[in-house]
Design an enzyme around this catalytic site. Structure first.
Site, PDB file in Angstrom:
ATOM      1  N   GLY A   1      47.696 144.503 116.752  1.00 44.59           N
ATOM      2  CA  GLY A   1      47.981 144.106 115.370  1.00 44.59           C
ATOM      3  C   GLY A   1      48.508 145.284 114.569  1.00 44.59           C
ATOM      4  O   GLY A   1      49.112 146.217 115.120  1.00 44.59           O
TER       5      GLY A   1
ATOM      6  N   VAL B   1      47.179 147.945 112.996  1.00 46.36           N
ATOM      7  CA  VAL B   1      46.754 149.323 113.293  1.00 46.36           C
ATOM      8  C   VAL B   1      47.110 149.707 114.729  1.00 46.36           C
ATOM      9  O   VAL B   1      47.655 150.789 114.980  1.00 46.36           O
ATOM     10  CB  VAL B   1      45.234 149.496 113.053  1.00 46.36           C
ATOM     11  CG1 VAL B   1      44.781 150.898 113.446  1.00 46.36           C
ATOM     12  CG2 VAL B   1      44.898 149.226 111.593  1.00 46.36           C
ATOM     13  N   GLY B   2      46.809 148.812 115.678  1.00 44.51           N
ATOM     14  CA  GLY B   2      47.053 149.134 117.097  1.00 44.51           C
ATOM     15  C   GLY B   2      48.518 149.408 117.366  1.00 44.51           C
ATOM     16  O   GLY B   2      48.865 150.386 118.046  1.00 44.51           O
TER      17      GLY B   2
ATOM     18  N   ARG C   1      39.479 143.359 106.758  1.00 48.26           N
ATOM     19  CA  ARG C   1      38.953 142.699 105.556  1.00 48.26           C
ATOM     20  C   ARG C   1      40.086 142.191 104.668  1.00 48.26           C
ATOM     21  O   ARG C   1      41.225 142.648 104.764  1.00 48.26           O
ATOM     22  CB  ARG C   1      38.020 143.631 104.789  1.00 48.26           C
ATOM     23  CG  ARG C   1      38.646 144.883 104.225  1.00 48.26           C
ATOM     24  CD  ARG C   1      37.648 145.645 103.362  1.00 48.26           C
ATOM     25  NE  ARG C   1      37.986 147.054 103.251  1.00 48.26           N
ATOM     26  CZ  ARG C   1      37.450 147.869 102.361  1.00 48.26           C
ATOM     27  NH1 ARG C   1      36.544 147.425 101.501  1.00 48.26           N
ATOM     28  NH2 ARG C   1      37.793 149.147 102.325  1.00 48.26           N
TER      29      ARG C   1
ATOM     30  N   ARG D   1      33.819 146.338 104.304  1.00 46.71           N
ATOM     31  CA  ARG D   1      33.976 146.442 105.762  1.00 46.71           C
ATOM     32  C   ARG D   1      32.752 145.857 106.461  1.00 46.71           C
ATOM     33  O   ARG D   1      32.841 145.285 107.547  1.00 46.71           O
ATOM     34  CB  ARG D   1      34.140 147.906 106.166  1.00 46.71           C
ATOM     35  CG  ARG D   1      35.385 148.589 105.611  1.00 46.71           C
ATOM     36  CD  ARG D   1      35.362 150.053 105.995  1.00 46.71           C
ATOM     37  NE  ARG D   1      36.493 150.820 105.500  1.00 46.71           N
ATOM     38  CZ  ARG D   1      36.554 151.368 104.290  1.00 46.71           C
ATOM     39  NH1 ARG D   1      35.556 151.215 103.435  1.00 46.71           N
ATOM     40  NH2 ARG D   1      37.593 152.091 103.933  1.00 46.71           N
TER      41      ARG D   1
ATOM     42  N   ASN E   1      33.199 141.036 114.441  1.00 47.18           N
ATOM     43  CA  ASN E   1      33.770 142.141 115.228  1.00 47.18           C
ATOM     44  C   ASN E   1      32.830 142.695 116.301  1.00 47.18           C
ATOM     45  O   ASN E   1      33.294 143.242 117.306  1.00 47.18           O
ATOM     46  CB  ASN E   1      34.242 143.260 114.295  1.00 47.18           C
ATOM     47  CG  ASN E   1      35.549 142.893 113.602  1.00 47.18           C
ATOM     48  OD1 ASN E   1      36.159 141.866 113.928  1.00 47.18           O
ATOM     49  ND2 ASN E   1      35.989 143.702 112.654  1.00 47.18           N
TER      50      ASN E   1
ATOM     51  N   ASN F   1      36.213 147.801 112.343  1.00 46.41           N
ATOM     52  CA  ASN F   1      35.179 147.938 111.306  1.00 46.41           C
ATOM     53  C   ASN F   1      34.061 146.920 111.444  1.00 46.41           C
ATOM     54  O   ASN F   1      34.284 145.850 112.017  1.00 46.41           O
ATOM     55  CB  ASN F   1      35.841 147.771 109.928  1.00 46.41           C
ATOM     56  CG  ASN F   1      36.381 149.083 109.413  1.00 46.41           C
ATOM     57  OD1 ASN F   1      35.711 150.117 109.512  1.00 46.41           O
ATOM     58  ND2 ASN F   1      37.578 149.062 108.843  1.00 46.41           N
TER      59      ASN F   1
ATOM     60  N   ARG G   1      43.327 160.791 103.112  1.00 45.81           N
ATOM     61  CA  ARG G   1      43.404 160.198 101.755  1.00 45.81           C
ATOM     62  C   ARG G   1      42.899 161.197 100.707  1.00 45.81           C
ATOM     63  O   ARG G   1      43.474 161.329  99.626  1.00 45.81           O
ATOM     64  CB  ARG G   1      42.572 158.915 101.709  1.00 45.81           C
ATOM     65  CG  ARG G   1      43.243 157.788 102.455  1.00 45.81           C
ATOM     66  CD  ARG G   1      42.470 156.500 102.366  1.00 45.81           C
ATOM     67  NE  ARG G   1      43.201 155.442 103.047  1.00 45.81           N
ATOM     68  CZ  ARG G   1      42.638 154.454 103.726  1.00 45.81           C
ATOM     69  NH1 ARG G   1      41.328 154.371 103.822  1.00 45.81           N
ATOM     70  NH2 ARG G   1      43.370 153.546 104.321  1.00 45.81           N
TER      71      ARG G   1
ATOM     72  N   HIS H   1      31.914 155.587 106.999  1.00 45.90           N
ATOM     73  CA  HIS H   1      33.266 155.133 106.627  1.00 45.90           C
ATOM     74  C   HIS H   1      33.116 153.836 105.816  1.00 45.90           C
ATOM     75  O   HIS H   1      33.451 152.750 106.263  1.00 45.90           O
ATOM     76  CB  HIS H   1      34.098 154.919 107.894  1.00 45.90           C
ATOM     77  CG  HIS H   1      35.476 154.403 107.637  1.00 45.90           C
ATOM     78  ND1 HIS H   1      36.421 155.087 106.904  1.00 45.90           N
ATOM     79  CD2 HIS H   1      36.088 153.244 108.015  1.00 45.90           C
ATOM     80  CE1 HIS H   1      37.535 154.385 106.843  1.00 45.90           C
ATOM     81  NE2 HIS H   1      37.356 153.249 107.499  1.00 45.90           N
TER      82      HIS H   1
HETATM   83  N1  LIG Z   1      38.355 152.948 111.233  1.00 41.41           N
HETATM   84  C1  LIG Z   1      39.367 152.909 110.398  1.00 41.41           C
HETATM   85  O1  LIG Z   1      39.684 153.887 109.733  1.00 41.41           O
HETATM   86  C2  LIG Z   1      40.169 151.640 110.256  1.00 41.41           C
HETATM   87  C3  LIG Z   1      41.410 151.654 109.584  1.00 41.41           C
HETATM   88  C4  LIG Z   1      42.132 150.473 109.478  1.00 41.41           C
HETATM   89  C5  LIG Z   1      41.648 149.302 110.050  1.00 41.41           C
HETATM   90  N2  LIG Z   1      40.453 149.322 110.684  1.00 41.41           N
HETATM   91  C6  LIG Z   1      39.938 148.120 111.341  1.00 41.41           C
HETATM   92  O2  LIG Z   1      40.694 147.908 112.525  1.00 41.41           O
HETATM   93  C7  LIG Z   1      40.655 146.518 112.852  1.00 41.41           C
HETATM   94  C8  LIG Z   1      42.083 146.005 113.089  1.00 41.41           C
HETATM   95  O3  LIG Z   1      42.801 146.012 111.880  1.00 41.41           O
HETATM   96  P1  LIG Z   1      44.332 145.471 111.861  1.00 41.41           P
HETATM   97  O4  LIG Z   1      44.815 145.644 110.498  1.00 41.41           O
HETATM   98  O5  LIG Z   1      45.091 146.050 112.996  1.00 41.41           O
HETATM   99  O6  LIG Z   1      44.087 143.907 112.150  1.00 41.41           O
HETATM  100  P2  LIG Z   1      45.114 142.875 112.779  1.00 41.41           P
HETATM  101  O7  LIG Z   1      44.585 141.517 112.504  1.00 41.41           O
HETATM  102  O8  LIG Z   1      46.498 143.186 112.351  1.00 41.41           O
HETATM  103  O9  LIG Z   1      45.028 143.163 114.346  1.00 41.41           O
HETATM  104  C9  LIG Z   1      43.881 142.915 115.096  1.00 41.41           C
HETATM  105  C10 LIG Z   1      44.325 142.433 116.469  1.00 41.41           C
HETATM  106  O10 LIG Z   1      43.165 142.317 117.303  1.00 41.41           O
HETATM  107  C11 LIG Z   1      43.446 141.249 118.204  1.00 41.41           C
HETATM  108  N3  LIG Z   1      42.220 140.796 118.842  1.00 41.41           N
HETATM  109  C12 LIG Z   1      41.202 140.092 118.316  1.00 41.41           C
HETATM  110  N4  LIG Z   1      40.242 139.878 119.267  1.00 41.41           N
HETATM  111  C13 LIG Z   1      40.676 140.469 120.396  1.00 41.41           C
HETATM  112  C14 LIG Z   1      40.136 140.615 121.699  1.00 41.41           C
HETATM  113  N5  LIG Z   1      38.958 140.097 122.040  1.00 41.41           N
HETATM  114  N6  LIG Z   1      40.863 141.287 122.610  1.00 41.41           N
HETATM  115  C15 LIG Z   1      42.069 141.816 122.298  1.00 41.41           C
HETATM  116  N7  LIG Z   1      42.630 141.719 121.070  1.00 41.41           N
HETATM  117  C16 LIG Z   1      41.947 141.053 120.141  1.00 41.41           C
HETATM  118  C17 LIG Z   1      44.100 140.184 117.305  1.00 41.41           C
HETATM  119  O11 LIG Z   1      44.803 139.201 118.063  1.00 41.41           O
HETATM  120  C18 LIG Z   1      44.993 141.052 116.436  1.00 41.41           C
HETATM  121  O12 LIG Z   1      46.313 141.132 116.957  1.00 41.41           O
HETATM  122  C19 LIG Z   1      39.916 145.834 111.691  1.00 41.41           C
HETATM  123  O13 LIG Z   1      38.572 145.640 112.034  1.00 41.41           O
HETATM  124  C20 LIG Z   1      40.048 146.834 110.560  1.00 41.41           C
HETATM  125  O14 LIG Z   1      39.031 146.704 109.611  1.00 41.41           O
HETATM  126  C21 LIG Z   1      39.719 150.459 110.795  1.00 41.41           C
HETATM  127  O1  LIG Z   2      39.708 149.476 104.309  1.00 40.00           O
HETATM  128  C1  LIG Z   2      39.585 148.889 105.376  1.00 40.00           C
HETATM  129  O2  LIG Z   2      38.909 147.861 105.500  1.00 40.00           O
HETATM  130  C2  LIG Z   2      40.318 149.375 106.590  1.00 40.00           C
HETATM  131  C3  LIG Z   2      40.060 150.805 106.914  1.00 40.00           C
HETATM  132  O3  LIG Z   2      38.706 151.054 107.140  1.00 40.00           O
HETATM  133  C4  LIG Z   2      40.648 151.746 105.907  1.00 40.00           C
HETATM  134  O4  LIG Z   2      39.925 152.607 105.400  1.00 40.00           O
HETATM  135  O5  LIG Z   2      41.857 151.635 105.635  1.00 40.00           O
END
Ligand SMILES: NC(=O)c1ccc[n+]([C@@H]2O[C@H](COP(=O)([O-])OP(=O)(O)OC[C@H]3O[C@@H](n4cnc5c(N)ncnc54)[C@H](O)[C@@H]3O)[C@@H](O)[C@H]2O)c1
Ligand SMILES: O=C(O)C[C@H](O)C(=O)O
Length: 310
Positions: free
Chosen positions: A9, A11-12, A82, A88, A95, A120, A151, A175
């Protein structure tokens, strides 16, 4: 070097793009549960090879973990982001199951990999991965501090009207919107404490803006951010694969460090080819120690919700 990223998605895929473009790994495998989605993202990134000038192999896979075999680093971004107005922490129920299942599949095919957890609520997901995989603590790293610190440096650079790359600073603690601890006392502009240039009120505003940095972007975008998160993961993966020994705040399992045990939370770490090579004990003052203890209480509280998954 081979990196797998689960979750293709926002982030990935951004993270895969940054790792490919910056030539951090020779092979990247993107995995997603949505049919054809990771393959599409991988092909799209591959088609930037000639215009951006890199040769990294980028492969997509719909849930076929055989393709991830032998990865040096695996990154878990799968899960729900979110929406505006949410915390989060509200993502934990959905999750936790995703992260646990994905982590177990990854370990089967890459028994020596270092795990980077992004989904998250990240500190709790890191704790879940640590508890369920049974790996040594140096191999489970939660990514949040890299992003929060970037940030923090952005908001400092805006307040100072100076280049962000001339600014040093770290965010430790959880976080979360209320658990992050931007270390304003230790932040500097080319080694000079920022308190020489900014008033207490200005520094308090920088800290407050940093803490809600993710929420601000979620409000603006309708879903959570991805450019800075993806770049932050690539920075951490670079430090691991290229054995950089950088000091980066990461969420890691503590056993007495910073007065805490049985918890994953952000602390400064030396990151190299073995993952977390050292937890750096910096001298916090009493106020910072109190904030860290409060942050740990909140993270520990959240971990209690994991009971059915452990
Ligand atoms: N730690 C951090 O600093 C940070 C920063 C940004 C986002 N995040 C978190 O990262 C996560 C992803 O965010 P995003 O914006 O990329 O979301 P997104 O919805 O764009 O992408 C998530 C992807 O995960 C896939 N997915 C769901 N279940 C799955 C599984 N069992 N196996 C494989 N793929 C699966 C979905 O199909 C989707 O493509 C969220 O939980 C978000 O809160 C964390
Ligand atoms: O804010 C969020 O939920 C996603 C991520 O943890 C961030 O800090 O951007």
């Amino acid at each position: 070097m081979k990196v797998t990223i689960v979750g293709a998605g926002n982030v990935g895929a951004t993270c895969a793009d940054a790792i490919a473009y910056r030539r951090i790994a020779s092979e990247i495998v993107l995995v997603d549960i949505r049919e054809g989605f990771a393959e599409g993202k991988a092909l799209d990134i591959t088609q930037t090879q000639t215009t951006l000038g890199f040769n990294t192999k980028v492969v997509g896979s719909t849930n076929d973990y055989a393709k991830t075999a032998g990865s040096d680093v695996v990154v878990i971004t799968s899960g729900v982001p979110r929406k505006p107005g949410m915390t989060r922490e509200e993502l934990i129920g959905i999750n936790a199951g995703i992260v646990k299942g994905v982590a177990e599949n990854l370990l089967k095919h890459s028994p020596n990999a270092i795990f980077v957890i992004v989904s998250n609520p990240m500190d709790t997901m890191t704790y879940l991965a640590f508890k369920s995989l049974g790996l040594p603590k140096n191999r489970i790293i939660g990514m949040g501090g890299t992003l929060d610190s970037s940030r923090f440096k952005t908001y400092l650079s805006l307040a100072l009207d100076k280049p962000a790359n001339d600014i040093q600073g770290m965010v430790i603690g959880g976080h979360g919107d209320t658990t992050m601890i931007p270390l304003t006392r230790l932040a500097s502009y080319n080694g000079v404490p920022v308190s020489q240039f900014l008033s207490e009120e200005e520094l308090a505003k920088v800290a407050a803006d940093t803490m809600v940095g993710g929420a601000t972007l979620t409000g603006l975008l309708g879903t959570s951010a991805w450019y800075a998160p993806g770049a932050s993961v690539s920075y951490l993966v670079d430090a691991i694969l290229n054995d950089q020994k950088k000091m980066i705040p990461c969420s890691v399992y503590l056993e007495g460090e910073y007065g805490q045990s049985d918890i994953c939370i952000g602390v400064p770490c030396i990151i190299g080819k073995n993952g977390v090579e050292k937890i750096v004990d910096i001298n916090l003052n009493d106020a910072e120690k109190a904030l860290f203890a409060k942050s740990a209480d909140a993270v520990r509280n959240m971990n209690n919700d994991l009971k059915s998954h452990l």
